[in-house]
Write an enzyme that holds these catalytic residues in place. Structure first.
Site, short mmCIF file in Angstrom:
data_model
loop_
_atom_site.label_atom_id
_atom_site.label_comp_id
_atom_site.label_asym_id
_atom_site.label_seq_id
_atom_site.Cartn_x
_atom_site.Cartn_y
_atom_site.Cartn_z
N GLU A 279 18.25 -27.20 19.52
CA GLU A 279 16.98 -27.94 19.91
C GLU A 279 16.32 -27.13 21.13
OE1 GLU A 279 18.64 -31.72 19.65
OE2 GLU A 279 19.06 -31.70 21.81
N ARG A 318 6.36 -28.76 38.09
CA ARG A 318 7.59 -27.95 38.26
C ARG A 318 7.74 -27.26 39.61
NH1 ARG A 318 8.86 -24.05 35.68
NH2 ARG A 318 10.82 -24.52 35.33
N TYR A 322 11.02 -28.75 41.17
CA TYR A 322 12.33 -27.75 40.96
C TYR A 322 12.23 -26.65 42.00
CZ TYR A 322 12.22 -30.11 36.57
OH TYR A 322 12.19 -31.22 35.53
N CYS A 349 -3.83 -34.90 47.57
CA CYS A 349 -3.73 -35.60 49.09
C CYS A 349 -2.16 -35.46 49.27
CB CYS A 349 -4.40 -36.68 49.12
SG CYS A 349 -5.88 -36.58 48.89
C1 LIG Z 1 19.08 -32.99 24.74
C2 LIG Z 1 18.26 -31.97 24.90
N1 LIG Z 1 17.83 -31.27 24.26
C3 LIG Z 1 17.12 -30.09 24.38
C4 LIG Z 1 16.35 -30.02 25.67
C5 LIG Z 1 15.44 -28.88 25.77
O1 LIG Z 1 15.85 -27.95 26.76
P1 LIG Z 1 14.95 -26.51 26.90
O2 LIG Z 1 13.28 -27.05 26.92
O3 LIG Z 1 15.47 -26.15 28.20
O4 LIG Z 1 15.26 -25.74 25.68
C6 LIG Z 1 16.64 -30.68 26.55
C7 LIG Z 1 15.87 -30.73 27.83
O5 LIG Z 1 16.21 -31.34 28.72
C8 LIG Z 1 17.59 -31.81 26.27
O6 LIG Z 1 17.81 -32.70 27.42
#
Ligand SMILES: Cc1ncc(COP(=O)(O)O)c(C=O)c1O
Length: 420
Positions: A279, A318, A322, A349
């Site tokens: 994913e 970001r 981060y 601000c």
């Molecule tokens: C469970 C899960 N799947 C997928 C992702 C997607 O990660 P990325 O955008 O680094 O591919 C995240 C990101 O936090 C996640 O927590």
């Protein structure tokens, strides 16, 4: 020429000339004039190419919608053969409103409410990814045998991946998932396997983000293989996390290379019938987009030159969250040597509202100039806020010489709509 913006940070369809850049056949200068700034510009060709790459690389693949979601994006990824991972009812609702079938949806979340679970069961999502024992209690109350639901169990493999390295940690300290080493994952799988109405299809592990070191996935699959064998599972999801290059000097594996590494690890360690899914979020969307800003002030403070733009930490949190870096270029002079060093700040601000601490730009950049920050397609708009009651930017998709507005710019009326 030294200092010129590296085209590999730009979307696939970008064409650089002496006084403009086109993306999807559309001039960035013209886009800023038509839609205003700040503006997110997504190249549809890049989005579709990355989706296709991911579909080819894995047995099943869901787009992590937290990285960037709107109706047009949900429809695009499904057209390209991906499913969609959602982590809340808000994301689920938008995806369903966009016309995407629930069978394309994977529901995540470390604290899913009864309402979220009930809705997911009612609409019939593809997978619910179970995070903890309390969720199993809730599911037990909500499911009935007439409509079985398909689940993955999110486990903690004790592998933590960071940009250039990964570590095996015996003792995992994370809010997500069920520990393998402490026996929680086995206990959950055994309990779920005995439950009427819940079909456990497999396990899920997401081990980090901005991962450049593919060995992390082999280490993960090595740990997961034992659970797969013990519980006779048929699916392993390796989550997302593939890194992307944001600044000069970084280079990341492609989605194809990632898929190959995962498949090789699976072939070595898992039975052949096991389906391997993923994913990805960032690696699909990050480089597809850039953000356009207009410079509103230039200020010299001792040795440092500040450039203030018309957005900031509200459209790209970001850097503040981060410490992330970005490149920048001047749209009207993309081939000019970037001989000046500027601190690009937003309009909030907040002195921490820094977009780029030391951006290389042509030394003569001035008030009114259009500047672009590439690789801003992931976790920018989706994490955008209204801090200082700044309205969120518009988002356009470009391709085949045309731009289509997919999210309009927020208005002051939008901001006032919650007042009672
Ligand atoms: C469970 C899960 N799947 C997928 C992702 C997607 O990660 P990325 O955008 O680094 O591919 C995240 C990101 O936090 C996640 O927590």
């Amino acid at each position: 020429v030294a200092g010129v913006i590296d085209p590999t940070f730009l979307p696939d369809s970008a064409v650089v000339s002496n006084d403009d850049v086109t993306v999807g056949g559309v001039s960035l200068t013209a886009l800023a004039d038509e839609f205003g700034t700040p503006l997110f510009v997504y190249d549809e060709a890049t989005l579709r190419a990355r989706c296709r790459e991911a579909v080819a690389a894995f047995d099943d693949v869901a787009f992590a919608s937290k990285s960037f979601l709107c109706g047009a994006m949900a429809r695009l990824v499904v057209e390209e053969g991906m499913r969609i991972d959602v982590a809340t009812e808000g994301e689920l609702d938008l995806v369903l409103r966009s016309g995407v079938d629930a069978s394309c949806v994977v529901l995540h979340g470390n604290n899913k409410s009864d309402a979220e679970l009930a809705r997911a069961i009612e609409v019939g999502v593809h997978r619910i990814v179970i995070d903890n024992f309390d969720e199993i209690d809730r599911l037990e109350r909500l499911v009935d045998g007439s409509r079985p639901i398909d689940c993955l169990v999110r486990v903690v493999p004790g592998v933590e991946a960071h940009t250039h390295e990964f570590v095996r940690t015996g003792q995992e300290d994370t809010k997500f998932g069920l520990s393998i080493s402490r026996g929680d994952a086995d206990a959950a799988l055994a309990r779920l396997n005995a439950l009427e109405g819940i079909r456990v299809r497999g396990i899920h592990a997401h081990v980090g983000s901005q991962i450049f070191e593919l060995g992390a996935f082999d280490a993960t699959i090595e740990v997961l293989a034992r659970l797969v064998a013990t519980h006779h599972l048929e699916e392993v999801c390796v989550g997302g996390g593939l890194g992307v290059a944001y600044v000069t000097g970084e280079s990341a594996p492609t989605i194809t290379e990632w898929g190959r590494a995962v498949r090789e690890a699976a072939a070595r360690r898992l039975p052949p019938h096991v389906r391997v899914s993923a994913e990805p979020g960032r690696s699909i969307v990050a480089r597809a987009a850039l953000t356009l800003y207009r410079v509103g002030a230039r200020k010299q403070v001792y040795a440092r030159t500040y450039l203030a733009v018309d957005g900031g930490m509200s459209d790209n949190p970001r850097p503040v969250l981060y410490g992330s870096g970005y490149e920048a270029f001047m749209v009207a002079a993309p081939r000019a040597e970037r001989g000046g060093i500027f601190r690009i700040v937003g309009k909030h601000c907040e002195s921490g509202d820094v977009l780029i601490d030391a951006a290389e730009l042509p030394g003569d950049v001035a008030v009114g100039d259009l500047i672009a920050t590439p690789v801003t397609g992931a976790y920018g708009y989706s994490m955008a806020s209204n801090y200082n009651r700044v309205t969120r930017p518009a988002v356009v998709f470009v391709g085949d010489g045309a731009a289509r507005l997919v999210l309009r710019r927020e208005t002051l009326d939008d901001l006032a709509r919650l007042e009672v």
